[in-house]
Every structure is written in structure tokens, then in C-alpha cells.
Design an enzyme around this catalytic site. Structure first.
Site, PDB file in Angstrom:
ATOM      1  CG  ASP A  13      -1.670  -1.199   1.144  1.00 16.46           C
ATOM      2  OD1 ASP A  13      -2.244  -1.661   0.388  1.00 16.46           O
ATOM      3  OD2 ASP A  13      -1.925  -1.906   2.365  1.00 16.46           O
ATOM      4  CE  LYS A  16       3.029  -2.775  -4.413  1.00 20.18           C
ATOM      5  NZ  LYS A  16       2.544  -2.353  -3.056  1.00 20.18           N
ATOM      6  N   GLY A  40      -4.264  -4.244  -4.099  1.00 24.30           N
ATOM      7  CA  GLY A  40      -5.180  -2.967  -4.771  1.00 24.30           C
ATOM      8  C   GLY A  40      -4.166  -1.885  -5.112  1.00 24.30           C
ATOM      9  CG  HIS A  41      -1.333  -1.506  -7.440  1.00 23.20           C
ATOM     10  ND1 HIS A  41      -0.884  -1.494  -6.265  1.00 23.20           N
ATOM     11  CD2 HIS A  41      -1.153  -2.562  -8.216  1.00 23.20           C
ATOM     12  CE1 HIS A  41      -0.135  -2.657  -6.412  1.00 23.20           C
ATOM     13  NE2 HIS A  41      -0.345  -3.320  -7.672  1.00 23.20           N
ATOM     14  CD  GLN A 223       0.406  -9.081  -2.607  1.00 25.84           C
ATOM     15  OE1 GLN A 223       1.256  -9.723  -3.180  1.00 25.84           O
ATOM     16  NE2 GLN A 223      -0.692  -9.374  -2.868  1.00 25.84           N
TER      17      GLN A 223
END
Length: 427
Positions: A13, A16, A40-41, A223
Site C-alpha cells: 500500500d 506502487k 489493490g492499486h 505486495q
């Protein structure tokens, strides 16, 4: 031409997605090399916000070819849903490539994930319940289903039946759940196979040929370093290798072709799920970081645990990844604090420790040793160069750079694509 690796240097988180998207215009291929839709991005383009879970962030850059590498586990239902959502918003997804060697997340993986986590109770790991761990477990146990298996029905049937033999016994006898019918799984997977067939390719060959032709390949981890199954805070980790070594196994590109390894570093620290977190805040400062930084999981919606910057973790990430650069994100969130604590070491059993302890027990008992840096109140979101930052913000960045062991080559000063200060070019 170079292969670049871009990965999280904390617990994930870190931003990225923004960093990958920013570099997308300078590279030819962006490759996800591990993880699944448990990552999630968020990418902000103009006034549009995109939440990506499985697709590489480069899919938002028209000039770039997005690739899902062999190291990723793919839930085909999630993949198709995400593609459909982007297509409806006018994003061209036709260039996507998916490795035929990538493993699939099936409905029985998500079932096993959820019932196992529920069974663990207070000892639960904090998984997303999306079947990631069970899919990787099947891969290692050699009963996994690969994308290429969708195109040979006889092999698919054999593999699904073999995988379900043990799982149905476990579901029925241990968890009191109904057995899963192999025929239904096979029928569902075959349907997905037809829909994703245009995207399936020998991605390792394509990427290596691209590098030989002088093109630039960016490899994107899902991650963060501290969630790596080998180098993270085990067992509170993911089931794959987001560290730089995973980029090679997850894409089929050899290590001698990698020239830059870029670590994404948030100006403070967050993590989702259970596990040790020495600088975690349980006070108003923690609530303020969460609120201002919008620290809620893109995939899960869960509150992120928030804490001050941890230089011990940053140094560790530099070491295990061989980082050449840092991209510092969310510096703007720290605007308004009179002074900002930074963890420079730990205290364990009354002794100062400057490096990450290898013992899980020691890390659980680590207490942060803080240094306090002066804060700033000026709005930095319009800063275009390092010199535009307030003096105290400049000093904070320089201090983090010195403590972390690699140069900070870019700084995020806001959520937008253009709200970034580039100090040194990555490409």
C-alpha cells in the site's frame, strides 16, 4: 535495454500503482510478477480514479503493453470483471497479455481460504479470503490449474478431480461443508477459458525478445517486502515473493537483465491484517494519518494500521532487494505536524537494535527508538522541484534517504499523476 523492478519497500500500500503508472509512458511493457487480486492499486488520472486489483497499472497507458506474468495467480472471474469495468470507462485493454503458465484461482480455492481462516479464530492470519494462499499451495503441491490447462479439457478434468479428492475430504470431515462437484468447476473454467483466450501468450519469450530488441520492461510487485513469504514477517505474510528475486521467477526474465530495482516507500508506515508493527499508532495521530491519507484497503476496504516511518524496515528492504532507488510517496500527508517522529532503531530486552531482528519473537517485542524531525505547514502539492519544498520537508526527505541506504529519486506530493517531483530519471 534495461529491465526495471518496482516493488513495495514496507508492508504494501505504498503507492506502487501511481509509480508504475508514472513510469508507464517511458516503458514498453509493465508486468505483474506475483500475487493476485489480494493487492489493490489506486491510480488517479486527471479527475478519474482507477482501482486496479489484478491488472498491471500500465494498462492505463496506451503506449504500454500490460502483462500478467507466470508468477501471478489469476481469478478469471475477477479478471474479466476488471477488464469489463475498464472497457466501460473507455480504457483500451486489448493489448493485455497473460502467461499460459500462470496458475488459476478456482471457486474451491476461495472456499478453502474462507473456511480455514474462520476455523483459525483468534489465530487467523488476516487473509483477504480470495483464495490466493490455497492457489499457491496447490501450485507447490503440483495439483494446481494453469491457464494453459483451460485449452485441453481432458487434462483440466483430471487436474480438477485430483485437486478436489483431498479438498472434499477436508471440507466434509473437518469443516462440515458440502463436497464440491468437479463437473461444475470444469464447466465454469472452460467458459472463462474461451473469454480470455485472445490474451494468452508465451509471455516469458515475448519479454526476453523485447529486451533483446532494446525495449524497456518494468516489473511490478503486488505486495510489499515485509509481506514476502521468505523475507517478510512470517507467518503474517502473503504466499509469494514480492521481493526483487520474485521478479525473475515470476516473469522468466533472468537477473542479469535487471538494471534498476526501485523501492516504493511511504513517508510514514501502514499495514493491513495481523502481525507485528513496531511504530503502530493507537492515538489521534494514527487516526489523523488514516483519515488524511485515506488509508483504507483498495481491495478489502479494511482500515489500514498506521504508524510513523520505520527506517529499520527501509534499510532491510534496501538490503534484501538490492534497491538502487526509492520513490517516496505521500509526503503531503505529513503537512501540519509540528514535529515528526522517525523510528531509527528498536529496543529489544533493553538493548538497542539497528537492524531488523531475524527472530519473530524479538520483532514482536521490538519497541521503536525515535528521533524527532521538525515538521512544516506549507502546502506542498504544487511543488514541481525539490527546491520548491519547504526547508523542513527537504530535511525530512534527506534524513529518510540517509537512514534508508538508497537515493530517493522521486517524491509524491499528491495523489494525481502529475503531483510528483522527479529528482533522478528511472529510465
Amino acid at each position: 535495454m534495461p529491465a526495471l523492478v518496482l516493488l513495495g519497500a514496507q508492508w504494501g500500500d505504498e503507492g506502487k500503482g501511481k509509480a508504475t503508472d508514472l513510469l508507464g509512458g517511458s516503458v514498453d511493457y509493465v508486468v505483474r510478477y506475483q500475487g493476485g487480486n489480494n493487492a489493490g492499486h489506486t491510480v488517479v488520472v486527471g479527475d478519474q480514479k482507477y482501482a486496479l486489483h489484478l491488472l498491471p497499472s500500465g494498462i492505463l497507458t496506451p503506449e504500454c503493453t500490460p502483462v500478467i506474468g507466470n508468477g501471478v495467480v489469476v481469478d478469471p472471474a475477477v479478471l474479466l470483471s476488471e477488464l469489463s469495468g475498464l472497457n466501460e470507462r473507455g480504457v483500451d485493454t486489448s493489448k493485455l497479455l497473460i502467461s499460459g503458465n500462470a496458475h488459476l484461482i478456482t471457486p474451491y480455492h476461495t472456499t478453502v481460504d474462507k473456511v480455514t481462516e474462520r476455523f483459525l479464530g483468534k489465530r487467523k492470519i488476516g487473509t483477504t479470503g480470495r483464495g490466493i494462499g490455497p492457489a499457491y499451495a496447490d501450485k507447490i503441491n503440483r495439483v494446481g490449474i494453469r491457464v494453459q490447462d483451460l485449452y485441453d479439457e481432458s487434462i483440466l478434468v483430471q487436474k480438477v478431480e485430483a485437486a478436489l479428492d483431498g479438498k472434499n475430504q477436508m471440507l466434509a470431515k473437518l469443516y462440515n461443508r458440502r463436497a464440491i462437484e468437479a463437473g461444475q468447476i470444469v464447466e465454469e473454467l472452460l467458459g472463462y477459458g474461451e473469454q480470455i483466450k485472445p490474451y494468452v501468450a508465451d509471455t516469458a519469450l515475448i519479454l526476453n525478445n523485447a529486451l533483446d530488441e532494446g525495449k524497456v520492461v518494468l516489473m511490478e510487485g503486488g505486495q510489499g517486502t515485509l509481506l514476502d513469504v521468505d523475507h517478510g514477517t512470517y507467518p503474517f505474510v502473503t504466499s509469494s515473493n514480492p521481493t526483487s528475486g520474485g521478479a525473475c521467477t515470476g516473469t522468466g526474465v533472468g537477473p542479469t537483465k535487471i538494471t534498476r530495482v526501485i523501492g516504493i516507500l511511504k513517508a510514514y508506515t501502514t499495514r493491513v491484517g495481523a502481525g507485528p508493527f513496531p511504530t503502530e499508532l493507537f492515538d489521534e495521530d494514527g487516526d489523523k494519518l488514516r483519515s488524511i491519507g485515506h488509508e483504507y484497503g483498495v481491495t478489502t476496504g479494511r482500515d489500514r494500521r498506521c504508524g510513523w516511518f520505520d527506517a529499520v524496515i527501509a534499510r532491510y528492504a534496501t538490503r534484501v532487494n538490492g534497491l538502487t532507488d526509492f520513490f517516496l510517496t505521500k509526503l503531503d500527508i505529513l503537512t501540519g505536524w509540528e514535529q515528526i517522529p522517525v523510528c531509527v532503531a528498536y529496543e529489544i530486552d533493553g538493548k538497542r537494535v539497528d537492524e531488523l531482528p531475524f527472530s519473530q519473537t524479538d520483532f514482536h517485542h521490538a519497541k521503536p527508538v525515535y528521533e524527532y524531525l521538525p515538521g512544516w505547514t506549507e502546502d506542498i502539492t504544487k511543488a514541481k522541484t525539490f527546491a520548491d519544498l519547504p526547508k523542513n520537508a527537504q530535511a525530512y526527505v534527506k534524513a529518510l534517504e540517509e537512514m534508508s541506504g538508497a537515493p530517493i529519486s522521486a517524491i509524491g506530493v499528491g495523489p494525481g499523476r502529475t503531483e510528483t517531483i522527479e529528482i533522478n530519471s528511472f529510465v
